[in-house]
Design a protein around this motif. Sequence first.
Motif, PDB file in Angstrom:
ATOM      1  N   LEU A 153      -2.683   2.677 -11.074  1.00 22.54           N
ATOM      2  CA  LEU A 153      -2.109   2.389  -9.759  1.00 22.54           C
ATOM      3  C   LEU A 153      -2.756   3.160  -8.609  1.00 22.54           C
ATOM      4  N   GLU A 160      -3.577   1.334  -5.305  1.00 21.20           N
ATOM      5  CA  GLU A 160      -2.908   0.030  -5.253  1.00 21.20           C
ATOM      6  C   GLU A 160      -1.911   0.018  -4.090  1.00 21.20           C
ATOM      7  N   GLU A 183       2.628  -4.540  -3.506  1.00 27.22           N
ATOM      8  CA  GLU A 183       3.872  -4.283  -4.241  1.00 27.22           C
ATOM      9  C   GLU A 183       3.975  -5.151  -5.486  1.00 27.22           C
ATOM     10  N   THR A 184       3.556  -6.396  -5.416  1.00 25.88           N
ATOM     11  CA  THR A 184       3.626  -7.297  -6.564  1.00 25.88           C
ATOM     12  C   THR A 184       2.758  -6.775  -7.704  1.00 25.88           C
ATOM     13  N   ASN A 185       1.539  -6.366  -7.395  1.00 30.16           N
ATOM     14  CA  ASN A 185       0.652  -5.814  -8.423  1.00 30.16           C
ATOM     15  C   ASN A 185       1.221  -4.509  -8.977  1.00 30.16           C
ATOM     16  N   PHE A 186       1.789  -3.694  -8.095  1.00 28.77           N
ATOM     17  CA  PHE A 186       2.376  -2.417  -8.495  1.00 28.77           C
ATOM     18  C   PHE A 186       3.479  -2.652  -9.542  1.00 28.77           C
ATOM     19  N   LYS A 187       4.369  -3.599  -9.245  1.00 32.05           N
ATOM     20  CA  LYS A 187       5.461  -3.914 -10.165  1.00 32.05           C
ATOM     21  C   LYS A 187       4.928  -4.486 -11.471  1.00 32.05           C
ATOM     22  N   ALA A 188       3.905  -5.344 -11.384  1.00 31.06           N
ATOM     23  CA  ALA A 188       3.338  -5.947 -12.592  1.00 31.06           C
ATOM     24  C   ALA A 188       2.754  -4.879 -13.511  1.00 31.06           C
ATOM     25  N   LEU A 197       3.604  -1.663 -13.637  1.00 30.67           N
ATOM     26  CA  LEU A 197       4.709  -0.897 -14.206  1.00 30.67           C
ATOM     27  C   LEU A 197       5.382  -1.658 -15.353  1.00 30.67           C
ATOM     28  N   LEU A 198       5.619  -2.943 -15.160  1.00 24.78           N
ATOM     29  CA  LEU A 198       6.244  -3.737 -16.214  1.00 24.78           C
ATOM     30  C   LEU A 198       5.359  -3.810 -17.454  1.00 24.78           C
ATOM     31  N   GLU A 199       4.059  -3.968 -17.278  1.00 23.33           N
ATOM     32  CA  GLU A 199       3.141  -3.985 -18.422  1.00 23.33           C
ATOM     33  C   GLU A 199       3.202  -2.667 -19.180  1.00 23.33           C
TER      34      GLU A 199
END
Length: 188
Positions: free
Chosen positions: A135, A138, A141-146, A148-150
């Motif tokens: 991150l 980065e 926000e969408t990429n950041f959340k993706a 974290l979820l991964e």
Amino acid sequence: MTVKKKKTRGLDVNRTELAKIFGVSLPTVEGWVRRSCPVVQRGGRGRAWTFNTAEVRNWREDDIRAEASHTTHANKDELILRKLAAETEQAELDLAKAKDELVPVEQLERALTKAFGEVRAGMRNVVPGRAARRLIGETDETNFKAVLLEEIDHALGALADDDLINEADLELETDEGDSAEGEGAKGA
């Protein structure tokens, strides 16, 4: 509101007024009547239902007490059925215990505490370190959340493959220290 005073305590009121005074709906009042709520005068053919508020209040207090003690209007047949159901449930518990299908609460609590501790440690150790490297820089926000979820899914997947609980975690400790001796024998 047409309220007439009675020589005894309470007021004589109709169904609508009773519902308003007790803060309930008319269907609730009708249910009370079916369950033996005291009635001064039954309604019908142009005649209004009449209830004495003090009598209804006393009846409600008794009814609430009876409901709380789980003995509401039970007749002999209902009591026999409840006793048979309790005996059946006890027999099923005894059978499950004989088949070793029951787990003592302390054993389950200890195992769950260990398992959740492993999950917590795994999440705290893996996710921040791996996610931080991915991150850096980065801003989306969408990429950041993706990301974290991964990383969360990766950590949980690794934990799912591990044995979070082993046989020793499920043993009950006894007053004589039998559990500690058993663990020493297993380790040898």
